[in-house]
Motif scaffolding. Structure first.
Motif, short mmCIF file in Angstrom:
data_model
loop_
_atom_site.label_atom_id
_atom_site.label_comp_id
_atom_site.label_asym_id
_atom_site.label_seq_id
_atom_site.Cartn_x
_atom_site.Cartn_y
_atom_site.Cartn_z
N ALA A 24 62.42 71.42 25.85
CA ALA A 24 63.08 72.65 26.66
C ALA A 24 62.20 72.92 27.93
CB ALA A 24 63.06 73.64 25.74
N GLU A 25 60.73 72.71 27.65
CA GLU A 25 59.96 73.09 28.96
C GLU A 25 60.40 72.02 29.95
OE1 GLU A 25 55.96 73.16 27.70
OE2 GLU A 25 55.94 75.14 27.98
N ASP A 26 60.81 71.00 29.93
CA ASP A 26 60.96 69.72 30.82
C ASP A 26 62.48 69.77 31.25
OD1 ASP A 26 58.01 69.07 30.81
OD2 ASP A 26 58.20 67.82 29.04
N LEU A 27 63.01 70.46 30.55
CA LEU A 27 64.62 70.50 30.72
C LEU A 27 65.25 68.81 30.60
CD1 LEU A 27 64.79 72.79 33.95
CD2 LEU A 27 65.69 73.03 31.32
N LYS A 80 74.62 59.10 37.06
CA LYS A 80 73.51 58.48 37.95
C LYS A 80 72.62 59.32 38.18
CE LYS A 80 75.06 58.51 42.58
NZ LYS A 80 74.52 59.58 43.22
N GLU A 86 61.72 50.14 28.29
CA GLU A 86 62.17 51.54 28.48
C GLU A 86 62.04 51.44 30.14
OE1 GLU A 86 61.48 54.67 26.78
OE2 GLU A 86 60.49 53.66 24.94
N ARG A 130 59.72 56.40 32.86
CA ARG A 130 58.98 57.45 32.13
C ARG A 130 59.85 58.79 32.27
NH1 ARG A 130 54.15 56.62 30.32
NH2 ARG A 130 53.59 54.40 29.91
N ARG A 131 59.24 59.79 31.63
CA ARG A 131 60.15 61.01 31.59
C ARG A 131 59.79 61.89 32.66
NH1 ARG A 131 59.77 65.17 28.68
NH2 ARG A 131 57.85 64.72 27.66
N ALA A 132 58.57 61.62 33.52
CA ALA A 132 58.23 62.30 34.61
C ALA A 132 59.53 62.40 35.53
CB ALA A 132 57.05 61.53 35.46
N LYS A 133 59.44 63.57 36.45
CA LYS A 133 60.65 63.92 37.34
C LYS A 133 60.87 62.95 38.34
CE LYS A 133 62.11 67.82 38.42
NZ LYS A 133 62.04 69.49 38.85
N LYS A 134 59.77 62.14 38.56
CA LYS A 134 59.79 61.18 40.05
C LYS A 134 59.03 60.30 39.68
CE LYS A 134 57.33 63.69 43.33
NZ LYS A 134 57.34 64.41 44.54
N SER A 135 59.13 58.98 40.33
CA SER A 135 58.32 57.86 40.21
C SER A 135 58.84 56.93 41.26
CB SER A 135 58.57 57.19 38.91
OG SER A 135 57.58 56.10 39.06
N SER A 136 57.48 56.49 41.82
CA SER A 136 57.87 55.31 42.86
C SER A 136 57.24 53.88 42.55
CB SER A 136 57.11 55.49 44.16
OG SER A 136 58.10 56.47 44.98
N GLU A 191 73.45 82.49 33.78
CA GLU A 191 73.47 83.75 33.32
C GLU A 191 74.84 84.32 33.58
OE1 GLU A 191 70.51 86.24 35.46
OE2 GLU A 191 71.99 87.74 35.79
#
Lengths: 468, 468
Positions: free
Chosen positions: B112-115, B169, B186, B189-195, B226
């Motif tokens: 939940a914290e990472d959506l 996408k 895989e 990773r779950r991180a929001k961005k990566s290069s 809301e």
């Protein structure tokens, strides 16, 4: 020749290539030592490996000619934008031809109704935004440096606005690419979405020039917001600032920018940029929206910051104050270096899931103290991405070794938390050593198979990302 | 065996494969005619081509076992979700093993914290949203049908919420995939961005099961807004409705949904769903935000609609009224069929740049009149994407030929305007004939090279997207 077996071109090949390029390009084919050195240049401590020759194409036909000639002679091709990348992306370990796109700076078509623009790869982000301003439009990706759009697409760049507007991955609609076989493709149509086959656009975004030469980029644009407000807010600890960030994002506040500076970086910025920010961990924020929308965002953010002990909430509503603050943020790297004049730095850019960010920064700060480093921290914390800038004397092998080991520990820590070794700088030469741990052997082998499928001879920017 | 030379498995191979699968899976390996027919089933007029055997794996190890067995015997593998795709994606033209993921329905981890959330591929979007509701979270992609997440990732699905939340996408963070060689990777990773290297996630999103078996999907989540308001607004013409859409998007109103129904589709919906909507072109809208934010969005939208002659602005603030309206929208396909009972339809899904949308729909409506068809139009107009549903008697070859030619003209028109043959349904078998015109020979050849690099034996869903 396979990439792994690649060696420098022989003197005979090199003189043939040079003669042919000079016949085609005249004084746009340059072999002077200074220009070659400049084109291997990177902003970090990675050793310079200059190309054999630098060419300055003016259009896609020039690029096709270079590619065909390089293929014929089996000579490397290294695309070059503005040379602001950080991981040795433009180095030429096997020599070859640096293709400098600085003469390809045309903004070809703005489609205001469709919120997109088609540009040549040498266009820089500041040039583009100056051009767009009178139309009420802007291109949000801002990696700090005035990088070229082609380079930004190649490294999958992001920066301070990514928390709201995404990275280059989210903002490149289509590319024109010269493939290693000399064919020219368009990776996608301009339509907002498509399910028509494999996603060629994303194959090339982030491929760092290892799969082809980008000759045109179609980008998403955004309307300049009616209201923009910036603010700084101090916190008792890095953890409090990170927890505020998590809570704000989770509650759906559409933050445009949320940057963390730790107390060391704030001190550096104060000195370098002549500011008087309170020397404790600090969030630097920007809100975009309608007048009412921004007011509501700010109110909601302040309530959350209050819960975590945030204080000293200060405003910069005037454009010049905002510019000064963000310029100071963009100068963070130079400010950090000025903490120990004469030193150099490496810049880590790990990115972890937001929920692990506070823990990752906390452990890294302990590591800094234990290792005895001066290492400011600055982060795009809304994305879970942060930079550590350890200062070192590059002439002291012990200092370099100590910092290099520290940088490796940051990556290990990020990977263990589900993160990535690079959030935005890319792999280049510097981060190849981390890819197996990050992706696993099978995924890395798949990347190698893709590379060989697109570039069987291994002429595109060899020695970067995957060995070939 | 290369994919292009592929033939059905011989009876000997088939009986060996069946015996091995039944030994491994027991009654989860099925060869009954009814189950095989059901797994070649598609919602359109494309002829059914059933697989030889259907297996129901329970986990990734089962999937690896199937893949290794298929590779050993050189037999096709066809991933199957809920069978709601529209272009023959699950057909088995060369026979083989249909891998039905309906037993892989676990929601593995919600962060939940990472959506974000990690799910098995057989989870459906309704199942996921029911699970998430109490946490205040939702997954926005809504293609209408209660499709599986694995299938939606495979076709790069989108639907009514894409204008605000993007397509698959933009919402798949990472995939676990069994490659044709039996290795499990895989993609990110779950991180929001990566290069960190080539974008493997986007390689598999939209690849329609032709590159591997998806066994896990990590998705972005969003907080339930809301405030949610829905409205309908009538217009004097399709062009007026399209122009209102363009102006609203350009002005930055963050519309959550904006759907066009032409007057023919409104009539069909009224009859089928027992509504009393005014029978003129209509926009069906949804606004998400804070209470104040939604009120502001609505006010700004109404001012724009007024300028283009929009009227009869009607509200659906109550959840049950909203549900009824959107159910009617989702039933548009069945409502259209009911206009001429006993008929079937094909569904086009071209997508063009927003600036060309009004013109593209206008010309298509003229074509409908000239061709003498009954063909309602319904569109995700905020994306420039629309469906035409021409009714036809599938037992009348002249009628089928007339409609097929008409569908081809829609694609030609969209391509000439910078659009794509498929905005969201995917290529499958039905749209392969358009890819060369859309992408060009060189880009299509590159797609073929990628296919061969990942799946050299051509066992993954052969006969879809690229020939091999």
């Amino acid at each position: 020749m396979s990439a792994s077996a690649r060696t420098r071109p022989s003197p005979e090949v090199l003189s043939a290539v040079t003669a042919e390029l000079q016949a085609l390009f005249g004084n746009r084919a340059v072999t002077s030592e200074a220009v070659r050195q400049q084109h291997g240049h990177t902003l970090t401590v990675i050793a310079n490996q200059p190309p054999d020759i630098v060419v300055f194409p003016q259009d896609v036909d020039d690029c096709v000619a270079v590619m065909k000639l390089a293929a014929k002679h089996d000579v490397p091709v290294i695309p070059f934008g503005t040379g602001t990348s950080l991981e040795g992306h433009v180095n030429a370990p096997h020599g070859g031809i640096s293709v400098d796109t600085s003469l390809m700076k045309a903004i070809i078509e703005v489609h205001a109704e469709d919120l997109d623009v088609v540009v040549e790869p040498g266009v820089t982000r500041k040039q583009l935004n100056e051009y767009l301003r009178d139309m009420g439009l802007f291109f949000p990706i801002d990696p700090g440096a005035d990088a070229s759009i082609g380079g930004m697409a190649s490294t999958r760049a992001s920066g301070t606005n990514a928390v709201r507007y995404g990275t280059m991955k989210d903002n490149v609609i289509a590319l024109e690419v010269v493939l290693p076989n000399g064919e020219v493709i368009e990776t996608s149509r301009r339509a907002k979405k498509s399910s028509a086959g494999y996603d060629l656009t994303h194959l090339f975004v982030g491929s760092e020039g290892t799969l082809g030469l980008i000759t045109k980029v179609t980008l998403k644009l955004h309307g300049i917001p009616e209201a923009i407000s910036a603010a700084v807010c101090s916190f008792p600890s890095v953890k409090a600032a990170a927890d505020t960030t998590i809570a704000a994002i989770q509650s759906g506040i559409p933050l445009a920018r949320i940057e963390l500076l730790d107390e060391v970086q704030v001190r550096a910025v104060n000195v370098y940029s002549k500011l008087a920010l309170p020397e404790s961990p600090l969030l630097l924020l920007e809100f975009h929206g309608t007048d009412a929308g921004v007011a509501e965002q700010v109110e909601r953010f302040r309530a959350i910051a209050d819960d975590f002990g945030g204080g000293n909430f200060e405003w910069a509503v005037k454009a010049e104050d905002r510019t000064r603050l963000w310029q100071a943020r963009h100068d963070a790297y130079w400010a950090a270096l000025a903490l120990r004049p004469g030193t150099k730095s490496q810049s880590s850019d790990v990115c972890v899931p937001l929920s692990r960010l506070a823990e990752c920064i906390d452990e890294t700060k302990k590591d800094i103290v234990e290792t005895g480093l001066v290492a400011p921290i600055v982060g795009h914390v809304g994305d879970g991405n942060f930079h550590v800038l350890p200062l070192m004397d590059e002439n002291d092998p012990a200092d370099v070794a100590r910092v290099t080991a520290f940088m490796g520990r940051i990556v290990d820590r990020a990977l263990a938390m589900g993160g990535t070794c690079t959030g935005e700088h890319g792999v280049g030469q510097g981060k190849m050593k981390y890819l197996k741990a990050e992706h696993g052997a099978a995924a890395l082998a798949l990347m190698g198979a893709l590379k060989r499928a697109v570039d069987p001879a291994g002429i595109m920017n060899p020695g970067k990302i995957v060995a070939g």
